[in-house]
Structure formats: C-alpha cells, structure tokens
Design a protein around this motif. Sequence first.
Motif, short mmCIF file in Angstrom:
data_model
loop_
_atom_site.label_atom_id
_atom_site.label_comp_id
_atom_site.label_asym_id
_atom_site.label_seq_id
_atom_site.Cartn_x
_atom_site.Cartn_y
_atom_site.Cartn_z
N UNK A 53 -17.67 84.96 -84.06
CA UNK A 53 -18.84 84.60 -85.02
C UNK A 53 -19.67 83.26 -84.56
N UNK A 54 -20.92 83.61 -84.96
CA UNK A 54 -21.60 82.34 -84.57
C UNK A 54 -21.22 81.11 -85.51
N UNK A 55 -20.88 79.98 -85.04
CA UNK A 55 -20.70 78.86 -85.99
C UNK A 55 -22.03 78.24 -86.36
N UNK A 56 -22.83 77.82 -85.30
CA UNK A 56 -23.90 77.13 -85.26
C UNK A 56 -24.88 77.37 -84.03
N UNK A 57 -26.07 76.72 -84.12
CA UNK A 57 -26.84 76.88 -83.12
C UNK A 57 -26.80 75.22 -82.54
N UNK A 58 -26.95 75.31 -81.21
CA UNK A 58 -27.13 74.15 -80.52
C UNK A 58 -28.44 73.87 -79.88
N UNK A 59 -28.94 72.88 -80.08
CA UNK A 59 -30.44 72.57 -79.40
C UNK A 59 -30.30 71.63 -78.05
#
Length: 67
Positions: A53-59
């Motif tokens: 699953x996607x935990x978060x987006x990293x910029x």
Amino acid sequence: MGKKQTKMRYYVEDGETIDDCLDRMKKDGYIPVRRMEEPVLKEVKKNGVIEVEVAKQRICFEGKFQS
C-alpha cells in the motif's frame, strides 16, 4: 574546493516544510528546476496475504547548480 555536481536531488524531510527545503537548496547554490512526488510504499498483512500500500507521498526537488 571540489567541483559541485550540476544536478542534485533534495527531498522534503519529515517535519520540514517545502520552504525549508528550498532554502536549503538555495544555501547550497542550487535552484529548483523540477518537482516530483514519489510514493512511499509499505507492506501490510491482510487476511494472511501481504499487500503493498501507499503510505505517503514524498516530495523531491531536482536542483541545478547556478554558477
């Protein structure tokens, strides 16, 4: 003093704002030329099956060295 890389990637760290990251780039002599968002994935066990699953987006910013 050593030669600087022409391109470098800067990641917005946890607890850091985008402005903080851009200030860090500017201090190192780089200007942002591209912004990217990368997913951070994690493995989760559901009903005995491991799913990703996607935990978060990293910029991430790609910076170009200004001479």
